[in-house]
Design an enzyme around this catalytic site. Structure first.
Site, mmCIF file in Angstrom:
data_model
loop_
_atom_site.group_PDB
_atom_site.id
_atom_site.type_symbol
_atom_site.label_atom_id
_atom_site.label_comp_id
_atom_site.label_asym_id
_atom_site.label_seq_id
_atom_site.Cartn_x
_atom_site.Cartn_y
_atom_site.Cartn_z
ATOM 1 C CE1 TYR A 113 46.076 31.142 42.229
ATOM 2 C CE2 TYR A 113 44.467 29.783 40.834
ATOM 3 C CZ TYR A 113 45.080 30.077 42.054
ATOM 4 O OH TYR A 113 44.748 29.437 43.156
ATOM 5 C CD1 TRP A 115 45.887 24.829 42.060
ATOM 6 C CD2 TRP A 115 47.201 23.089 42.578
ATOM 7 N NE1 TRP A 115 45.652 24.880 43.327
ATOM 8 C CE2 TRP A 115 46.454 23.756 43.885
ATOM 9 C CE3 TRP A 115 47.809 22.087 43.019
ATOM 10 C CZ2 TRP A 115 46.555 23.291 45.097
ATOM 11 C CZ3 TRP A 115 47.947 21.787 43.950
ATOM 12 C CH2 TRP A 115 47.291 22.294 45.332
HETATM 13 N N1 LIG Z 1 33.338 28.205 41.349
HETATM 14 C C1 LIG Z 1 34.400 27.776 42.159
HETATM 15 N N2 LIG Z 1 35.462 28.289 41.117
HETATM 16 C C2 LIG Z 1 36.891 27.740 41.751
HETATM 17 C C3 LIG Z 1 36.890 27.403 43.054
HETATM 18 C C4 LIG Z 1 35.698 27.182 43.727
HETATM 19 O O1 LIG Z 1 35.756 26.523 45.006
HETATM 20 N N3 LIG Z 1 34.725 27.167 43.183
HETATM 21 N N4 LIG Z 1 38.081 26.996 43.389
HETATM 22 C C5 LIG Z 1 39.400 28.109 43.034
HETATM 23 C C6 LIG Z 1 40.630 27.457 43.489
HETATM 24 S S1 LIG Z 1 40.810 27.134 45.143
HETATM 25 C C7 LIG Z 1 41.482 27.279 42.623
HETATM 26 S S2 LIG Z 1 42.995 26.886 43.205
HETATM 27 C C8 LIG Z 1 41.415 27.379 41.157
HETATM 28 C C9 LIG Z 1 42.073 26.339 40.465
HETATM 29 O O2 LIG Z 1 42.160 26.876 39.096
HETATM 30 P P1 LIG Z 1 43.632 26.265 37.921
HETATM 31 O O3 LIG Z 1 44.848 25.984 38.920
HETATM 32 O O4 LIG Z 1 43.640 26.971 36.844
HETATM 33 O O5 LIG Z 1 42.938 24.958 37.542
HETATM 34 P P2 LIG Z 1 43.651 23.643 36.919
HETATM 35 O O6 LIG Z 1 42.416 22.842 36.354
HETATM 36 O O7 LIG Z 1 44.503 22.815 37.992
HETATM 37 O O8 LIG Z 1 44.407 24.263 35.835
HETATM 38 C C10 LIG Z 1 45.934 23.821 35.413
HETATM 39 C C11 LIG Z 1 46.066 23.732 34.093
HETATM 40 O O9 LIG Z 1 47.627 23.857 33.991
HETATM 41 C C12 LIG Z 1 47.968 22.797 32.833
HETATM 42 N N5 LIG Z 1 49.071 22.277 33.115
HETATM 43 C C13 LIG Z 1 49.308 21.162 33.988
HETATM 44 N N6 LIG Z 1 50.667 20.945 33.912
HETATM 45 C C14 LIG Z 1 51.248 21.880 33.211
HETATM 46 C C15 LIG Z 1 52.617 22.066 32.446
HETATM 47 O O10 LIG Z 1 53.611 21.627 33.070
HETATM 48 N N7 LIG Z 1 52.836 23.218 31.514
HETATM 49 C C16 LIG Z 1 51.699 23.787 31.107
HETATM 50 N N8 LIG Z 1 52.056 24.670 30.342
HETATM 51 N N9 LIG Z 1 50.526 23.596 31.458
HETATM 52 C C17 LIG Z 1 50.466 22.565 32.476
HETATM 53 C C18 LIG Z 1 46.696 21.883 32.985
HETATM 54 O O11 LIG Z 1 46.669 21.258 31.781
HETATM 55 C C19 LIG Z 1 45.563 22.618 33.299
HETATM 56 O O12 LIG Z 1 44.726 23.075 32.189
HETATM 57 O O13 LIG Z 1 39.882 27.218 40.822
HETATM 58 C C20 LIG Z 1 39.322 28.188 41.752
HETATM 59 N N10 LIG Z 1 37.872 28.362 40.967
HETATM 60 N N1 LIG Z 2 39.952 16.270 45.179
HETATM 61 C C1 LIG Z 2 40.346 17.597 45.324
HETATM 62 N N2 LIG Z 2 40.906 18.152 46.423
HETATM 63 C C2 LIG Z 2 41.360 19.316 46.362
HETATM 64 C C3 LIG Z 2 41.225 20.278 45.144
HETATM 65 C C4 LIG Z 2 40.461 19.688 44.052
HETATM 66 O O1 LIG Z 2 40.368 20.256 43.063
HETATM 67 N N3 LIG Z 2 40.280 18.315 44.118
HETATM 68 N N4 LIG Z 2 41.570 21.362 45.344
HETATM 69 C C5 LIG Z 2 42.647 21.922 46.225
HETATM 70 C C6 LIG Z 2 42.723 23.256 46.472
HETATM 71 S S1 LIG Z 2 43.347 24.120 45.361
HETATM 72 C C7 LIG Z 2 42.079 23.883 47.581
HETATM 73 S S2 LIG Z 2 42.304 25.704 47.609
HETATM 74 C C8 LIG Z 2 41.567 23.065 48.522
HETATM 75 C C9 LIG Z 2 40.262 23.852 49.158
HETATM 76 O O2 LIG Z 2 39.561 23.328 50.150
HETATM 77 P P1 LIG Z 2 38.282 23.693 50.683
HETATM 78 O O3 LIG Z 2 37.917 25.207 50.168
HETATM 79 O O4 LIG Z 2 38.174 23.514 52.432
HETATM 80 O O5 LIG Z 2 37.176 22.743 49.877
HETATM 81 P P2 LIG Z 2 35.829 22.796 49.337
HETATM 82 O O6 LIG Z 2 35.729 21.382 48.599
HETATM 83 O O7 LIG Z 2 35.376 23.843 48.421
HETATM 84 O O8 LIG Z 2 34.852 22.750 50.586
HETATM 85 C C10 LIG Z 2 35.017 21.977 51.895
HETATM 86 C C11 LIG Z 2 33.590 21.960 52.291
HETATM 87 O O9 LIG Z 2 33.095 23.137 52.862
HETATM 88 C C12 LIG Z 2 31.698 22.914 52.933
HETATM 89 N N5 LIG Z 2 31.148 24.351 52.744
HETATM 90 C C13 LIG Z 2 30.974 25.287 51.799
HETATM 91 N N6 LIG Z 2 30.646 26.333 52.067
HETATM 92 C C14 LIG Z 2 30.340 26.364 53.427
HETATM 93 C C15 LIG Z 2 29.687 27.274 54.367
HETATM 94 O O10 LIG Z 2 29.405 28.375 53.987
HETATM 95 N N7 LIG Z 2 29.647 26.814 55.686
HETATM 96 C C16 LIG Z 2 30.270 25.695 55.958
HETATM 97 N N8 LIG Z 2 30.150 25.371 57.229
HETATM 98 N N9 LIG Z 2 30.625 24.732 55.104
HETATM 99 C C17 LIG Z 2 30.715 24.990 53.830
HETATM 100 C C18 LIG Z 2 31.589 22.373 51.367
HETATM 101 O O11 LIG Z 2 30.193 21.868 51.498
HETATM 102 C C19 LIG Z 2 32.655 21.272 51.645
HETATM 103 O O12 LIG Z 2 32.199 20.045 52.039
HETATM 104 O O13 LIG Z 2 41.133 21.692 48.195
HETATM 105 C C20 LIG Z 2 42.211 20.934 47.622
HETATM 106 N N10 LIG Z 2 42.022 19.838 47.466
HETATM 107 MO MO LIG Z 3 42.963 26.352 45.484
#
Ligand SMILES: Nc1nc2c(c(=O)[nH]1)N[C@H]1C(S)=C(S)[C@@H](COP(=O)(O)OP(=O)(O)OC[C@H]3O[C@@H](n4cnc5c(=O)[nH]c(N)nc54)[C@H](O)[C@@H]3O)O[C@H]1N2
Ligand SMILES: Nc1nc2c(c(=O)[nH]1)N[C@H]1C(S)=C(S)[C@@H](COP(=O)(O)OP(=O)(O)OC[C@H]3O[C@@H](n4cnc5c(=O)[nH]c(N)nc54)[C@H](O)[C@@H]3O)O[C@H]1N2
Ligand SMILES: [Mo]
Length: 766
Positions: A113, A115
């Site tokens: 998994y 990005w």
């Molecule tokens: N506590 C908490 N944890 C969360 C979340 C949260 O809201 N709270 N959000 C979750 C969500 S929504 C997501 S999507 C995940 C994201 O989790 P990940 O998608 O695992 O996070 P990234 O940091 O984007 O990791 C991508 C990695 O790919 C590597 N990479 C980039 N390009 C390439 C390439 O071309 N080749 C290779 N081999 N490697 C590459 C980068 O260097 C990086 O280390 O985290 C989740 N974790």
């Molecule tokens: N800059 C930046 N943008 C991103 C990403 C990133 O890593 N960096 N990750 C991308 C990815 S993979 C994803 S999946 C999306 C995720 O998008 P979301 O899941 O929507 O994003 P979050 O930043 O986790 O939370 C959005 C807002 O929800 C509020 N919130 C949290 N818990 C609660 C709750 O229980 N109730 C209410 N009412 N509000 C709450 C938080 O305080 C925050 O302001 O974002 C994407 N966009």
């Molecule tokens: Mo995500």
């Protein structure tokens, strides 16, 4: 001579690459066609970023000397030995063969998994899956960390998330018709910087400002008020985290008690309201006030206002990343149906304006280039967030969406393009589970915490070092991502690495199909051109596109209003749910008999929340949202991300009164802790956060101090040192990162140095 700028695309935006007279890429600039470009990637060429590159193939010392399974507890602790590419490829190919022969492909976890980077051909996850499919298959993952609960729930009750996401009514229609916009979790500008595959034109800020200019009224239900910027007034309802389902049910209760619900809409477009309605008994505004902290009179008046005017209710994805995270989503759909405005311009529901740039885009949808992944001979899979459970319980079972899955016995983990020591919950638990596989292979660009904890690390190029095509859903432009510089060190494209491995395993021709990168780009692009044309969208021929550096998709624009066709004729345009209607009660889900996800929306206490017993010891609800200054853990080591850190740590936002009660001042070093772990972070005080709630954004590279003990101190401010690793429910098993209680104290002891951004130690072969 002057060298013309070229373009490069990242998930967070397009940049123009400037070259010096010798053709060396020197600087990145914002994309001139983007009205609101993101600063996240401006430093991708900087020395700080380059310093952490993986330069040569490297093998963990014990593994190299003693073979698979040697001293797994030393992962992340011991030195690597750098080796030649030929030897590294040989080791990986032989190890894959060994695991296939002595166990089977069911022992290879290739879920991988993450990005990765933008660029449709070099997309690392697609490459690793294509490769593993050719060599007999792998255990895959299903769903995402983003939308664990919603991806499973929504097809049962309305439509798959991907369909809903790209249907969202565009901003200009919203500005024209919507009168009241109620958001749960805001419309965070920081999140909308991102669009998978490459945001090209950021339109969320313009969209919101446009709505405000037309007089739309905004109510934002959120613990963190800074997640909605319209340039004007916003009413803030400071809800307790994870209690939104209770608030929404009380809104439904008021509508019914006051006979404000739209009976005609419910009869024509939905099923199961009769089974749901009795469950509202007792769930009035006073009941919800006790749970949510929102005053009962405001709940009642809000329900009346919603019924009296054109209203959109929008929910963020974060709300379903919680225990029982299906419930706020299902409750929201139910509320929107009772209001009866689904399918009307500016009315109905939204499953997130804001999480990414896609929602609200008016640009045409066409099919972008994608690398075919082949077919997987292994049928085993896990819901993505059950990764640690899988490693800890081989042979164990897990309920999921109406079936029971058996956890496979994993011997080899293969990762390309993700960072599990960023994304997974309860990282101290993952550290223990991480000892289970005999071999862990990573392709990485940087020495991330996960790469440092692998056995074999192969250096991958970045998108600045290879040619590719940038494409994001409902973005206007395709980007010719031209190679801007030579690879750092001995880094190779993931495509090259898998091609070589495939060759050694007798699948070379099948993997490459005889194409080099340019031939693939042209091939995939032309396939997508044919498919797009069939859908009424024209893009120029490949050579013209590559020559021009970008292309604009022209043609059929979209149906402007979300679910308008369904509203116009639900028999002719039924939904894909079992009934063809919106399911307020789902017979299917009810038939699973899950105690934590019944057949209709309800309120169930999360395992941890401010109203639970645990709050006596851990009285602060920690939200770990997406970071403003980066995408997840990517570029955490860039100057842009570094600038947000305080004393080198991730800031934790807290209310001044919560801080004062603990003797904490702005900028103090803090220890954030609960029974699962502890981390250091630095205080950032704000009265725009609800009392009792703290925010520690994700992305600080995991930096445990020492090891072995059950609860090491994480030094950098990674919230996943504290989060809980259980599923949202038996239905979805989604990740529940937003369900987490903590306590915070000042950390007055000498501060241990942050060592997250380091290259591991290398030693010669022993
Ligand atoms: N506590 C908490 N944890 C969360 C979340 C949260 O809201 N709270 N959000 C979750 C969500 S929504 C997501 S999507 C995940 C994201 O989790 P990940 O998608 O695992 O996070 P990234 O940091 O984007 O990791 C991508 C990695 O790919 C590597 N990479 C980039 N390009 C390439 C390439 O071309 N080749 C290779 N081999 N490697 C590459 C980068 O260097 C990086 O280390 O985290 C989740 N974790
Ligand atoms: N800059 C930046 N943008 C991103 C990403 C990133 O890593 N960096 N990750 C991308 C990815 S993979 C994803 S999946 C999306 C995720 O998008 P979301 O899941 O929507 O994003 P979050 O930043 O986790 O939370 C959005 C807002 O929800 C509020 N919130 C949290 N818990 C609660 C709750 O229980 N109730 C209410 N009412 N509000 C709450 C938080 O305080 C925050 O302001 O974002 C994407 N966009
Ligand atoms: Mo995500």
């Amino acid at each position: 001579m002057t060298h013309q700028r070229t373009l490069t695309a990242a998930h967070w935006g397009v940049y123009e690459v400037e070259y010096d007279d010798n053709g060396k890429a020197t600087r990145l600039h914002p994309f001139s066609k983007d009205p609101d470009p993101s600063p996240i990637g401006l430093h991708m060429l900087s020395d700080e970023v380059t310093r952490l590159r993986v330069r040569r193939p490297a093998v963990r010392k014990s593994w190299l000397e003693k073979g698979p399974g040697a001293a797994p507890e030393k992962r992340g602790q011991e030195a690597f030995v750098e080796v030649e590419w030929t030897e590294a490829l040989d080791l990986v190919a032989k190890e894959l063969k060994r695991v296939k022969d002595t166990h089977s492909n069911r022992s290879i976890f290739g879920g991988s998994y993450g990005w990765s980077s933008a660029g449709r051909f070099h997309h690392a996850q697609s490459q690793v899956h294509r490769f593993l499919n050719l060599v007999g298959g792998y255990v895959r993952h299903q769903d995402s960390y983003s939308l664990g609960a919603a991806r499973v729930l929504m097809p049962h009750i309305v439509a798959p998330m991907d369909e809903l996401m790209s249907m969202h009514t565009p901003w200009d229609v919203m500005a024209e018709h919507c009168k009241l916009f109620v958001s749960f979790g805001g419309v965070p500008h920081k999140n909308s910087q991102i669009n998978a595959g490459g945001a090209t034109k950021h339109h969320v800020k313009g969209g919101l400002y446009g709505m405000r200019a037309k007089g739309v009224r905004f109510v934002n239900v959120t613990p963190t008020a800074d997640d909605l910027d319209t340039g004007g007034d916003v009413e803030w309802l400071a809800i307790r985290p994870n209690t939104d389902a209770a608030l929404i049910l009380a809104l439904c209760h008021t509508l019914m008690a006051e006979n404000l619900h739209d009976r005609d809409f419910l009869a024509r477009y939905t099923v199961g309201f009769d089974k749901f309605a009795p469950s509202l008994a007792g769930k009035d505004a006073a009941w919800a006030e006790k749970i949510t902290g929102i005053p009962a009179p405001r709940i009642v008046s809000l329900a009346r206002e919603m019924a009296a005017t054109r209203t959109t209710v929008s929910i963020n994805w974060s709300l379903q990343r919680s225990h029982h995270g299906e419930q706020p989503f299902w409750a929201l759909i139910t509320l929107a149906c009772m209001l009866g405005q689904v399918g009307l311009p500016g009315g109905g529901f939204a499953v997130g304006y804001g999480p990414v740039n896609l929602m609200g885009s008016a640009f045409p949808k066409y099919s972008g280039p994608t690398l075919p992944q082949g077919t997987n001979a292994v049928s085993d899979f896990i819901p993505v967030a059950r990764f640690t459970d899988m490693l800890l319980n081989p042979g164990g079972t897990v309920p999921y969406n109406g079936r029971n899955l058996v956890y496979p016995d994993i011997k080899l983990v293969y990762w390309a393009g993700g960072n599990p020591f960023h994304h997974h919950q309860d990282l101290n638990r993952l550290m223990l589970a991480w000892r289970k596989p005999e071999t862990i292979v990573f392709h990485e660009q940087f020495w991330t915490p996960a790469a440092r904890m692998a056995d074999i690390v192969l250096p991958a190029t970045t998108s600045l070092e290879r040619d590719d095509i940038g494409y994001g859903s409902r973005e206007p432009y395709l980007i010719a991502m031209k190679k801007a510089r030579e690879p750092v060190g001995e880094a190779r494209d993931d495509y090259w690495i898998f091609g070589e491995l495939a060759r050694q395993m007798g699948q070379g021709e099948a993997y490459t199909e005889g194409r080099d990168t340019m031939a693939w780009l042209k091939h995939l692009y032309e396939l997508s051109r044919v498919k797009s044309a069939e859908a009424g969208v024209a893009i120029p021929a490949f050579d013209e596109f590559w020559q021009a550096g970008m292309a604009e998709a022209q043609g059929k624009t979209r149906e402007p209003v979300m679910l308008a066709a369904f509203r116009a004729d639900p028999d002719k345009h039924p939904l894909k749910t079992p009934s063809g209607r919106i399911e307020i009660f789902s017979e299917k889900i009810a038939s699973f008999g899950y105690d934590d996800c019944p057949g209709h929306a309800t309120w169930m206490e999360p395992i941890e929340w401010l109203g639970s017993k645990t709050a006596e010891r851990y009285p602060l609800h920690m939200l770990s949202d997406q970071p403003k200054d980066k995408l997840h853990s990517q570029l955490d080591h860039s100057p842009h991300a570094h600038a947000t850190k305080i004393k080198g740590r991730q800031p934790v936002t807290m209310h001044p009164q919560d801080a004062a009660a603990r003797g904490i001042k702005d900028g103090d070093l803090l220890r954030v802790f609960n029974d699962r772990g502890a981390c250091l972070a630095a205080a950032q005080l704000s009265d725009r956060i609800r009392r009792g709630v703290v925010r520690l954004s994700t992305g600080a590279w995991f930096d445990p101090a020492g090891s072995g003990s059950n609860q090491p101190l994480e030094k950098h401010g990674n919230p996943n040192a504290l989060t809980l690793d259980i599923g949202a429910s038996k239905l979805s098993q989604g990740c529940i990162a937003q369900t987490c209680l903590v306590e915070i104290e000042r950390f007055d002891a000498p501060a241990p140095a942050v060592t997250a951004h380091r290259v591991p130690e290398f030693q010669p072969r022993g």
